[in-house]
Scaffold this motif. Structure first.
Motif, short mmCIF file in Angstrom:
data_model
loop_
_atom_site.label_atom_id
_atom_site.label_comp_id
_atom_site.label_asym_id
_atom_site.label_seq_id
_atom_site.Cartn_x
_atom_site.Cartn_y
_atom_site.Cartn_z
N ALA A 16 0.92 -1.15 0.02
CA ALA A 16 -0.03 -0.03 0.02
C ALA A 16 0.98 1.22 -0.07
CB ALA A 16 -1.11 -0.03 1.10
N ALA A 17 1.84 1.20 0.74
CA ALA A 17 2.98 2.36 0.78
C ALA A 17 3.51 2.66 -0.58
CB ALA A 17 4.07 2.24 1.92
N ALA A 18 3.90 1.55 -1.19
CA ALA A 18 4.48 1.58 -2.38
C ALA A 18 3.58 2.02 -3.58
CB ALA A 18 4.91 0.14 -3.00
N ILE A 19 2.51 1.71 -3.57
CA ILE A 19 1.28 2.07 -4.45
C ILE A 19 1.08 3.54 -4.18
CG2 ILE A 19 -1.12 2.26 -5.10
CD1 ILE A 19 -0.96 -1.03 -4.45
N GLY A 20 0.75 4.13 -2.88
CA GLY A 20 0.79 5.49 -2.42
C GLY A 20 2.04 6.32 -2.96
N PHE A 21 3.22 5.68 -3.12
CA PHE A 21 4.40 6.58 -3.52
C PHE A 21 4.60 6.85 -4.79
CE2 PHE A 21 8.63 6.71 -5.18
CZ PHE A 21 9.06 7.90 -4.69
N ILE A 23 1.68 6.81 -6.89
CA ILE A 23 0.67 7.88 -7.07
C ILE A 23 1.12 9.18 -6.96
CG2 ILE A 23 -1.84 8.72 -6.50
CD1 ILE A 23 -2.43 5.70 -6.02
N TYR A 24 1.64 9.61 -5.70
CA TYR A 24 2.15 10.70 -5.47
C TYR A 24 3.39 11.16 -6.28
CZ TYR A 24 4.79 14.12 -2.66
OH TYR A 24 5.69 15.47 -2.22
N VAL A 28 3.09 14.58 -8.70
CA VAL A 28 3.94 15.83 -8.39
C VAL A 28 4.85 16.10 -9.62
CG1 VAL A 28 6.35 16.23 -7.25
CG2 VAL A 28 4.37 15.26 -5.82
N SER A 29 5.26 15.00 -10.27
CA SER A 29 5.90 15.13 -11.68
C SER A 29 5.05 15.54 -12.67
CB SER A 29 6.56 13.81 -12.01
OG SER A 29 5.58 12.85 -12.42
#
Length: 148
Positions: A16-21, A23-24, A28-29
């Motif tokens: 979940a943290a990897a998917i959130g990263f 998406i973020y 941002v890019s």
């Protein structure tokens, strides 16, 4: 059984943290596969701190990016192509300037809208430009007391 459940929960949390990263990072890019843009041209005296991929902002909102930068060997100016999001109409008397995010921040390209009822078309050239102001040269002028 308890050990296996803990591993699954920890694994799900990491996933979940990897998917959130991801998406973020894509937000941002500015990476979006569906956004269409149109090009505008501009020629700057100084493009210090700006490169391909730098944000183009209108009223502080990101509306595009710098798509290409080339040195014009005849005028010694930085010929720049910016990509602006489709649907954002920019009056044809607008200015484009290199702005700074502050003393320690980077530079970005800012579009200052005019009041014309006519708008730039794809490939048009923005003639009202203002290049980057060197902070070091401003500080040197201040310290030396120069009024130039």
């Amino acid at each position: 059984m308890s050990e296996n459940t803990t591993e699954v929960i920890v694994g799900a949390g990491v996933l979940a943290a990897a998917i959130g990263f991801v998406i973020y990072a894509s937000q941002v890019s500015g990476f979006t596969g569906t956004a269409t843009t149109y090009p505008l041209e501009a020629s700057f005296r100084s493009l210090e701190g700006v490169s391909v991929g730098t944000d183009v902002r209108l009223a502080g909102v990101r509306v595009g990016t710098v798509a290409a930068v080339d040195l014009n060997p005849e005028t010694y100016r930085a010929d720049t192509t910016v990509s602006v999001q489709q649907g954002i109409e920019i009056p044809d008397d607008s200015a484009i300037v290199i702005s700074s995010e502050g003393l320690l921040g980077g530079n970005f390209v800012e579009i200052v809208p005019g009041g014309s009822p006519f708008y730039f078309e794809a490939g048009d050239t923005i003639t009202d430009t203002q290049g980057a102001v060197s902070l070091v040269s401003l500080l040197l002028k201040f310290v030396s007391g120069s009024s130039e």
